[in-house]
Design a protein around this motif. Structure first.
Motif, mmCIF file in Angstrom:
data_model
loop_
_atom_site.group_PDB
_atom_site.id
_atom_site.type_symbol
_atom_site.label_atom_id
_atom_site.label_comp_id
_atom_site.label_asym_id
_atom_site.label_seq_id
_atom_site.Cartn_x
_atom_site.Cartn_y
_atom_site.Cartn_z
ATOM 1 N N LEU A 17 52.828 -79.040 -20.418
ATOM 2 C CA LEU A 17 51.734 -78.182 -20.886
ATOM 3 C C LEU A 17 51.140 -77.537 -19.639
ATOM 4 O O LEU A 17 50.434 -78.193 -18.872
ATOM 5 C CB LEU A 17 50.697 -79.022 -21.619
ATOM 6 C CG LEU A 17 51.256 -79.855 -22.780
ATOM 7 C CD1 LEU A 17 50.264 -80.939 -23.180
ATOM 8 C CD2 LEU A 17 51.609 -78.969 -23.963
ATOM 9 N N MET A 18 51.444 -76.251 -19.425
ATOM 10 C CA MET A 18 51.060 -75.635 -18.162
ATOM 11 C C MET A 18 49.617 -75.147 -18.224
ATOM 12 O O MET A 18 49.085 -74.866 -19.312
ATOM 13 C CB MET A 18 52.027 -74.519 -17.836
ATOM 14 C CG MET A 18 53.456 -75.049 -17.755
ATOM 15 S SD MET A 18 54.418 -74.176 -16.517
ATOM 16 C CE MET A 18 55.090 -75.555 -15.640
ATOM 17 N N PRO A 19 48.972 -75.073 -17.082
ATOM 18 C CA PRO A 19 47.510 -74.855 -17.066
ATOM 19 C C PRO A 19 47.049 -73.623 -17.842
ATOM 20 O O PRO A 19 46.095 -73.714 -18.627
ATOM 21 C CB PRO A 19 47.214 -74.705 -15.557
ATOM 22 C CG PRO A 19 48.289 -75.504 -14.888
ATOM 23 C CD PRO A 19 49.507 -75.327 -15.742
ATOM 24 N N GLU A 20 47.665 -72.490 -17.646
ATOM 25 C CA GLU A 20 47.174 -71.275 -18.309
ATOM 26 C C GLU A 20 47.421 -71.327 -19.814
ATOM 27 O O GLU A 20 46.606 -70.842 -20.601
ATOM 28 C CB GLU A 20 47.832 -70.030 -17.690
ATOM 29 C CG GLU A 20 47.522 -69.844 -16.214
ATOM 30 C CD GLU A 20 46.030 -69.674 -15.937
ATOM 31 O OE1 GLU A 20 45.328 -69.079 -16.769
ATOM 32 O OE2 GLU A 20 45.567 -70.171 -14.878
ATOM 33 N N ALA A 21 48.537 -71.904 -20.210
ATOM 34 C CA ALA A 21 48.817 -72.038 -21.650
ATOM 35 C C ALA A 21 47.788 -72.964 -22.291
ATOM 36 O O ALA A 21 47.284 -72.692 -23.389
ATOM 37 C CB ALA A 21 50.230 -72.562 -21.859
ATOM 38 N N LEU A 22 47.483 -74.066 -21.598
ATOM 39 C CA LEU A 22 46.479 -74.999 -22.121
ATOM 40 C C LEU A 22 45.119 -74.317 -22.248
ATOM 41 O O LEU A 22 44.418 -74.491 -23.240
ATOM 42 C CB LEU A 22 46.337 -76.201 -21.180
ATOM 43 C CG LEU A 22 47.239 -77.404 -21.428
ATOM 44 C CD1 LEU A 22 46.901 -78.496 -20.434
ATOM 45 C CD2 LEU A 22 47.107 -77.928 -22.859
ATOM 46 N N LYS A 23 44.783 -73.540 -21.214
ATOM 47 C CA LYS A 23 43.507 -72.838 -21.211
ATOM 48 C C LYS A 23 43.426 -71.874 -22.397
ATOM 49 O O LYS A 23 42.433 -71.779 -23.099
ATOM 50 C CB LYS A 23 43.383 -72.048 -19.893
ATOM 51 C CG LYS A 23 41.981 -71.859 -19.379
ATOM 52 C CD LYS A 23 41.963 -71.011 -18.103
ATOM 53 C CE LYS A 23 42.468 -71.773 -16.876
ATOM 54 N NZ LYS A 23 42.398 -70.955 -15.639
ATOM 55 N N ALA A 24 44.538 -71.186 -22.646
ATOM 56 C CA ALA A 24 44.542 -70.151 -23.688
ATOM 57 C C ALA A 24 44.595 -70.728 -25.091
ATOM 58 O O ALA A 24 44.055 -70.140 -26.032
ATOM 59 C CB ALA A 24 45.717 -69.205 -23.466
ATOM 60 N N ARG A 25 45.269 -71.864 -25.288
ATOM 61 C CA ARG A 25 45.519 -72.331 -26.664
ATOM 62 C C ARG A 25 45.744 -73.843 -26.720
ATOM 63 O O ARG A 25 46.674 -74.320 -27.413
ATOM 64 C CB ARG A 25 46.694 -71.571 -27.266
ATOM 65 C CG ARG A 25 47.962 -71.564 -26.453
ATOM 66 C CD ARG A 25 49.087 -70.734 -27.082
ATOM 67 N NE ARG A 25 50.302 -70.815 -26.275
ATOM 68 C CZ ARG A 25 50.502 -70.161 -25.133
ATOM 69 N NH1 ARG A 25 49.586 -69.335 -24.667
ATOM 70 N NH2 ARG A 25 51.626 -70.336 -24.455
ATOM 71 N N GLY A 26 44.908 -74.584 -26.008
ATOM 72 C CA GLY A 26 45.056 -76.043 -25.989
ATOM 73 C C GLY A 26 45.046 -76.653 -27.377
ATOM 74 O O GLY A 26 45.902 -77.478 -27.718
ATOM 75 N N ALA A 27 44.090 -76.273 -28.193
ATOM 76 C CA ALA A 27 43.977 -76.893 -29.518
ATOM 77 C C ALA A 27 45.174 -76.552 -30.391
ATOM 78 O O ALA A 27 45.739 -77.422 -31.077
ATOM 79 C CB ALA A 27 42.687 -76.439 -30.184
ATOM 80 N N ALA A 28 45.596 -75.298 -30.349
ATOM 81 C CA ALA A 28 46.732 -74.891 -31.182
ATOM 82 C C ALA A 28 48.004 -75.639 -30.760
ATOM 83 O O ALA A 28 48.818 -76.052 -31.596
ATOM 84 C CB ALA A 28 46.957 -73.378 -31.076
ATOM 85 N N LEU A 29 48.155 -75.830 -29.460
ATOM 86 C CA LEU A 29 49.321 -76.576 -28.980
ATOM 87 C C LEU A 29 49.276 -78.025 -29.462
ATOM 88 O O LEU A 29 50.308 -78.607 -29.811
ATOM 89 C CB LEU A 29 49.382 -76.530 -27.447
ATOM 90 C CG LEU A 29 49.836 -75.199 -26.839
ATOM 91 C CD1 LEU A 29 49.664 -75.211 -25.309
ATOM 92 C CD2 LEU A 29 51.292 -74.922 -27.207
ATOM 93 N N GLY A 30 48.063 -78.594 -29.479
ATOM 94 C CA GLY A 30 47.939 -79.978 -29.932
ATOM 95 C C GLY A 30 48.380 -80.144 -31.367
ATOM 96 O O GLY A 30 49.097 -81.092 -31.718
ATOM 97 N N THR A 31 47.972 -79.220 -32.208
ATOM 98 C CA THR A 31 48.357 -79.292 -33.624
ATOM 99 C C THR A 31 49.863 -79.081 -33.788
ATOM 100 O O THR A 31 50.533 -79.816 -34.523
ATOM 101 C CB THR A 31 47.592 -78.212 -34.418
ATOM 102 O OG1 THR A 31 46.203 -78.321 -34.109
ATOM 103 C CG2 THR A 31 47.802 -78.388 -35.911
ATOM 104 N N ALA A 32 50.381 -78.074 -33.092
ATOM 105 C CA ALA A 32 51.818 -77.775 -33.219
ATOM 106 C C ALA A 32 52.669 -78.924 -32.693
ATOM 107 O O ALA A 32 53.718 -79.261 -33.259
ATOM 108 C CB ALA A 32 52.153 -76.488 -32.457
ATOM 109 N N PHE A 33 52.200 -79.548 -31.628
ATOM 110 C CA PHE A 33 52.927 -80.693 -31.068
ATOM 111 C C PHE A 33 53.121 -81.783 -32.117
ATOM 112 O O PHE A 33 54.218 -82.346 -32.258
ATOM 113 C CB PHE A 33 52.171 -81.238 -29.849
ATOM 114 C CG PHE A 33 52.433 -82.674 -29.563
ATOM 115 C CD1 PHE A 33 53.694 -83.096 -29.118
ATOM 116 C CD2 PHE A 33 51.447 -83.643 -29.752
ATOM 117 C CE1 PHE A 33 53.947 -84.439 -28.866
ATOM 118 C CE2 PHE A 33 51.701 -84.979 -29.503
ATOM 119 C CZ PHE A 33 52.949 -85.380 -29.069
ATOM 120 N N VAL A 34 52.065 -82.090 -32.850
ATOM 121 C CA VAL A 34 52.172 -83.177 -33.832
ATOM 122 C C VAL A 34 53.133 -82.790 -34.955
ATOM 123 O O VAL A 34 53.826 -83.643 -35.523
ATOM 124 C CB VAL A 34 50.778 -83.586 -34.353
ATOM 125 C CG1 VAL A 34 50.885 -84.700 -35.391
ATOM 126 C CG2 VAL A 34 49.902 -84.051 -33.182
#
Lengths: 508, 508
Positions: free
Chosen positions: A257-274
């Motif tokens: 999870l790279m810093p800028e991606a996390l900054k831009a869409r951390g929550a969305a990534l968390g949901t998609a990951f699950v």
């Protein structure tokens, strides 16, 4: 003679038909038949072999809903997943039919004679790939269709011209027997010797060991656990004539999870990951079992979203009671490990049903305890929080070989990505960006493989058209008269469409 | 620190320079340097890598006559043979330079994204082969140039992008050190990291074992004895991370004297056979150690001519005292075996010089005693007289894997040849007609390989351009932004000349 029963994955109880196991005699009979069929089968035309693969696909479809119902009962996987998997299985067979017809797998090479060369003339030399011989296939429980009886290993070995003997997976005997019957019908319909395909039934490891050590078996395809793959590889290496084992074993598939991606869409990534983690009850070789992130903006939002989604995840039926038990003990070990914190757990489930679990730890703790990097088959994942890019790189360099690595990144992460890419190339078979590793496309450019212990042989793939190369070896023909040459190596074979390397120049 | 001395093959006495052996510390240093150099070396352009291979060839030639003189003293081989071998060594390096430039070894594949595909879009997938990592090379004593320090294994591994660590052969330390110095000059001249090539000096097996078990070594190339190859293969398989071993080991290279060819030119074949048998004192991997013939017209003439030629053959200096001793004990065992008759022996020789020996036996005796089919390295061969084609086929089917099989045949032998060809394809790497196996052309269509125990891995060759494939593995890139993709996989790389498989269609 003994009997064994199919198990209902949801109840863990015997159900469905009973199977008679006639022990090692069936290994002897299947290997003898495969060996006897080999020369006739490898002599078939490319068109005949392609049509055979397509006929298998048709016969699998012709099994109708019986196949889906049996696979649902035996695997606990839902209907939509298994219907999709059936399509994938048929698609693989048809992909290999196309590969066989195109003919590049033969790697035809012609170096014409140079009779006037000094000091010595050059003889006429011609090369083609030929099939290695009968192949033993051990299917996986997690893909009872696409990685089992008529799965990728079987399809690529048959495409190469190798007879196949499948050791049926004891977790889905009815599914396996149905598919085996479809292949047998295709063998008969295409007028091939029955030994082109053999199917061994029985729950024992002894059966598999006898198959791998049979002197007529020339190679082994396997998808399953690390312990199982290593056991087969050791058996194969200790034969009087060692043979290659293509075992696809274990992988925790790091997701960065790279810093800028996390900054831009951390929550969305968390949901998609699950969503990726819990797909198929987490029972994918490419399941995202390891998350890597550098402390910073967006990581907390990722954790909050992922934690929430995991907590709401329903328990799912595991493929077998054994897999469910291994998942429970594996996640219990993680939960008890030094420096590991359990972030969230889904519905705990009971019996054969298990829930997702998410852990987190520090890079230091992860680096200090290699056990934290072992695969726990199922919907378990661990987030490793890194202080900085150097720590992230140290974790990557310490990893064992993996099937995949995933980068979630934005353009502004490109510098960091460029730094880690060479590290990842040395660790994995497939690198993907801004997606999830659990989808494995069946195509020409796919690598489903990777350095040990992801597989026993990183020089190849078990998914995609390159998988055919596993079951071929080169033979060179020197000054052989045209009438005795294989047709595809004769000068007058130019029209057959297969590419040829003529005096070093690729010619279509 | 210990010292060891180069040995004069003709006298068996120490001569030439002394070498200081600093034990296992040199393994550690060479592997660390190779590992450190790997990423920079594999990132070089195809042109830079090709130029490096060509520079090595130039630097070997620049060693001048010192190299030839050292190799003559250490191997006992004559000047003309070693000058030819130097040319072959340089030719191999230049062949691989051309292969690197052409780029087909990268196996580039592109499956473009299909964003509108239902039910799921297809991601963009791109594949290339990358080098496996640092490679350990063990050269052969019988080709101190072409199969040693800068031989085919080194050339193909460097071509693939792998740093190489050579365990110098103790039978030719001065030759090896000279060639290593030429490679080191090329490394420096091309501005590459010194770790791209390492050279270990010392007589011990311990050194080789440490090299093969070093975790930074990713593959092994070996040419030598069966015992040596198996020892390395076992070490490699028992590592925590097993690695492939490409060992070219032993072969007796059956030569089939077919009835019509014997009838037409039995005597001429007999004379020509002894020419092949005694070439290089019989010290070729492809030496014709087994003759097979069906009783009939011309066989007696063959035997008479071969017997006469063997009887007149002068003794020749063997590569090492150990090889000479093994030859004497191996031929003594054949002479004493049940049902084996010694037909002729050349000048017996003394000290390190040995003479050719020809034996004969029946198919029944040969089939009854597997030891008769073991390689005796040197100018020893055994004629197996078969009653009929069935017996001939039975002997062929009973053979272990071989590097080559040779057919001496006329047009009227075609039916018999067509019968045995499928049998031979399953046993050997190269089938040749109306020639002798001892010439191994370096080209694209050569296979110098074959089923176990000819090699440890029949899926490949150690001579010819296909040898590069041994040191490569595939990596797939999914949805990776063009700026981060390897240049050869970008859409705008079309002009670079390497073929690409685009959506399954080969594109030049």
């Amino acid at each position: 003679m003994t009997e064994f029963r199919s198990i209902d994955a949801a109840t863990g109880q015997a159900s469905g038909p009973a199977y008679t196991v006639d022990g090692l005699a069936q290994v002897e009979a299947a290997c003898a038949a495969a060996d006897a069929a080999f020369d006739a089968y490898r002599a078939t035309t490319r068109e005949a072999r392609a049509a055979f693969l397509e006929t298998i696909a048709d016969e699998i479809l012709a099994l109708g809903d019986d196949l889906i119902v049996a696979a649902m009962r035996e695997s606990g996987l839902p209907r939509a997943r298994l219907e999709g998997e059936r399509g994938r299985t048929m698609g693989q067979l048809r992909l290999f039919a196309g590969v066989v017809r195109a003919g590049a797998w033969q790697q035809l090479r012609i170096d014409p004679a140079l009779p006037d060369r000094a000091p010595l003339p050059r003889p006429d030399l011609r090369l083609r790939m030929i099939p290695v011989g009968p192949v033993a296939v051990f299917g996986a429980s997690n893909f009872p269709l696409a990685f089992s009886t008529a799965g990728g290993d079987t399809a690529s070995a048959l495409a190469a011209g190798c007879p196949v003997v499948v050791k049926g997976h004891p977790a889905h005997p009815e599914t396996g027997a149905l598919v085996a019957s479809a292949i047998a019908k295709a063998v008969a319909a295409c007028g091939l010797p029955a030994g082109v395909f053999g199917h061994l039934v029985g729950p024992s490891n002894e059966l598999g060991a006898a198959l791998v050590t049979d002197p007529r078996i020339a190679a082994v395809g396997f998808t399953g656990s690390r312990a199982g793959g290593l056991a087969l590889a050791n058996l194969a290496a200790s034969r009087p004539v060692p043979i290659p084992v293509y075992a696809e074993m274990s992988s925790i598939n790091p997701v960065l999870l790279m810093p800028e991606a996390l900054k831009a869409r951390g929550a969305a990534l968390g949901t998609a990951f699950v969503g990726s983690l819990t797909m198929g009850a987490g029972q994918f070789c490419t399941n995202p079992g390891l998350l890597l992130a550098i402390e910073g903006e967006g990581l907390d939002a990722f954790v909050a979203a992922a934690t929430g989604a995991v907590a709401q995840a329903p328990a799912q039926t595991m493929l077998t009671t054994g897999i469910g038990n291994a998942y429970r003990s594996g996640t219990a070990a993680l939960a008890g490990a030094d420096g590991v914190e359990q972030l969230a757990a889904g519905e705990p489930g009971e019996g054969t049903a298990c829930g997702a679990i998410l852990f987190q730890t520090t890079a230091a703790a992860f680096l200090a305890n290699p056990a934290l990097a072992h695969e726990v088959f199922g919907a378990s994942s661990i987030l490793v929080r890194c202080a900085d890019a150097a720590e992230l790189t140290a974790v990557l360099k310490g990893l064992e070989g993996q099937l995949t690595a995933t980068l979630h990144m934005d353009e502004a992460d490109a510098d960091l990505a460029a730094t880690v890419l060479p590290v990842l190339e040395r660790k994995v078979g497939r690198i993907l960006a801004n997606g999830w590793p659990t989808g494995v496309e069946v195509c020409h450019a796919m690598v489903h493989g990777g350095p040990f212990p992801a597989t026993s042989d990183p020089r190849t793939t078990s998914v995609g058209s390159m998988a055919i190369d596993r079951f071929l070896r080169p033979v060179s023909y020197q000054n052989i008269a045209p009438a005795l040459l294989p047709a595809e190596l004769r000068d007058d074979a130019r029209g057959d469409g297969a590419p040829r390397l003529i005096d070093g120049v690729l010619t279509l």
